[in-house]
Design an enzyme around this catalytic site. Structure first.
Site: not given
Ligand code: XIL
Length: 313
Positions: A236, A170, A234, A129, A206
């Site tokens: 979701d 990432n 990641e 990030e 996300h």
């Protein structure tokens, strides 16, 4: 077959899941996690972060991370190290230490090389990030002290510690085209031009049900065209609770769309979901009123989203 078996049969390296140490006392949960036809890759959700691994300067604690690394090894699952350098879950001795550039450089080098050297032969989110949503660099202690040099410092230390590790940057909100994705592409170009080791880009994924970015596949291709691999790291897809059949059906579609985008690009090597069950999702604690983001429900039963993943793989 399970999700990993299907992914492998279709040319991907893995289908994986995040997990976390407190969940590992839940026997039915672990039984599904241990199924290496379902998950061929594991990411520790918290236990390899800086606060967990170097709580005070030069004191390394691998106990939590080792539990997950050993579980993955036992099951023949790949391990994604997560992560070396991140502004969050960073102990205050780093964030408030007021170190000069040379000292912070050495702190980053020691941290990254010790982690990557301890968990050898793996995939690593070396930098997590680094960007704001507008594509500017996040003004954290690393950037404020070292400008963007902290990124190459971390990547070079990781490479020196393990020449075989796959080294990633990432981030989130880089899954579709836009200022932040462009900024990450420019960073990759610059690192390549400077001969800094960079193997891949992680798109966290996300998402919110019904609100996927457009052109995910095109965006993935923009990264692979730069000579790096891509992973969805990641995934979701959350909703405002309560979940309804309509929302669950849209979620199924959305999972399929994301997985299909990765499937269609050769250089997209795999997908990791940010835990497989709503029972242990980070979403409800982080996004108030939202949840039900995972492909298995809180009773460990498969949701329509599972079929969406299968259809996309
Ligand atoms: C999350 C964990 O899942 C939570 O348990 C923790 O409280 C906060 O961090 N992006 C990342 C992950 O890169 O490390 C974050 O994990 C989720 C967002």
């Amino acid at each position: 077959g399970g999700l990993h078996t299907i992914a492998k049969a279709n040319g991907k390296l893995y289908f994986g899941s995040a997990t976390d140490n407190p969940e590992l006392s839940d026997t039915p949960y672990v039984a599904i996690l241990d199924d290496n036809t379902m998950f061929g890759q594991i990411t520790p959700g918290n236990s390899m972060k800086w606060d967990a691994t170097e709580p005070s300067r030069g004191t390394f604690t691998f106990s939590g991370g080792d539990v997950i690394a050993n579980l993955a090894k036992q099951n023949g699952q790949l391990l994604r190290g997560h992560n070396c350098v991140w502004y969050s879950q960073l102990p205050s001795w780093v964030s408030s230490g007021n170190f000069d550039a040379a000292t912070l450089t050495s702190i980053i080098q020691t941290h990254c090389s010790t982690l990557v050297g301890h968990y050898k032969g793996q995939i690593w989110d070396v930098v997590n990030e680094p960007f704001n949503d507008d594509g500017t660099y996040r003004q954290d202690v690393f950037y404020n002290t070292l400008n963007t040099n902290y990124i190459s410092i971390a990547l070079q230390a990781a490479r020196a510690a393990d020449p075989d590790a796959k080294l990633y940057i990432n981030d989130y909100n880089v899954e579709g085209p836009g200022a932040k994705s462009t900024a990450l592409q420019n960073l990759v170009k610059q690192l390549k031009a400077d001969n800094v080791p960079i193997d891949g880009v992680g798109l966290q994924g996300h998402f919110i049900v019904g609100e996927l970015p457009g052109n995910i596949q095109q965006n993935i291709e923009a990264f692979t065209a730069l000579g790096v691999e891509v992973a969805i790291t990641e995934l979701d897809i959350r909703m405002t609770l309560p979940s309804t059949p309509t929302l669950l059906a849209q979620q199924q579609k959305d999972y399929q769309t994301v997985i299909t985008a990765c499937k269609n690009v050769e250089g997209c090597v795999g997908v990791t979901i940010w835990d497989y069950t709503d029972k242990y999702s980070w979403v409800p604690q982080t996004f108030s009123g939202q949840g039900a983001a995972c492909p298995w429900d809180a009773n460990l039963a498969k949701k329509p989203a599972y079929d969406g993943i299968v259809a996309g793989l």
